[in-house]
Scaffold this motif. Structure first.
Motif, mmCIF file in Angstrom:
data_model
loop_
_atom_site.group_PDB
_atom_site.id
_atom_site.type_symbol
_atom_site.label_atom_id
_atom_site.label_comp_id
_atom_site.label_asym_id
_atom_site.label_seq_id
_atom_site.Cartn_x
_atom_site.Cartn_y
_atom_site.Cartn_z
ATOM 1 N N GLU A 1 0.848 -1.184 0.000
ATOM 2 C CA GLU A 1 0.000 0.000 0.000
ATOM 3 C C GLU A 1 0.889 1.241 0.000
ATOM 4 N N ALA A 2 0.706 2.086 -0.992
ATOM 5 C CA ALA A 2 1.501 3.319 -1.068
ATOM 6 C C ALA A 2 1.181 4.218 0.118
ATOM 7 N N GLN A 3 2.183 4.897 0.630
ATOM 8 C CA GLN A 3 2.023 5.866 1.709
ATOM 9 C C GLN A 3 1.560 5.262 3.028
#
Length: 144
Positions: free
Chosen positions: A51-53
């Protein structure tokens, strides 16, 4: 006595595990994940990138590793075997065998892929948990 949950027919077990671990982390629940070293390595990598960020705090726990400050403050433990107590009370098993020494856990979660051979190994784990007299719940993955 542990509550055992089987999630079967999972298309991407590592991604499913990441989502499950993220949910546990957000709820303040510590989790031990047991699996063979190559699976743990892949899960470790996936937890950094799925998951980005977002980051799910986790730590690879080496066999015989003593309890230290880093381990105490890390909610997700990736272990090849059951760590010594005190440890988190939830276990996610990504291995082929039922974990030995599952007694310190209140909840054990089994993630089972849709692969035929894995389903057979999961049935053997189910029977092993039943033989211990533990309550079992089953969750089938939604198709599609």
């Amino acid at each position: 006595m542990a509550q055992v949950e089987f999630h079967s027919g999972v298309e991407a077990p590592l991604h499913f595990a990441c989502r499950l671990l993220r949910k546990a982390y957000r709820q303040g629940v510590g989790v031990v994940v047991t699996a063979p070293a190559p699976t743990l390595q892949a899960l470790d990598r996936e937890l950094w990138t799925f998951e980005a960020q977002e980051f799910v705090p986790h730590l690879r726990v080496k066999p015989g590793q003593p309890m230290d400050a880093a381990l105490r403050r890390t909610p997700i433990w990736l272990c090849e075997d059951i760590p010594p107590s005190p440890c988190p009370k939830v276990l996610v098993n990504l291995g082929a065998e039922p974990p030995g020494g599952g007694e310190p856990f209140e909840r054990i979660i089994e993630i089972v892929s849709a692969e035929g051979e894995e389903r057979q190994r999961a049935r053997a784990r189910w029977r092993a948990y039943e033989a211990r007299g533990w309550a079992i719940k089953h969750h089938a993955a939604a198709a599609g």
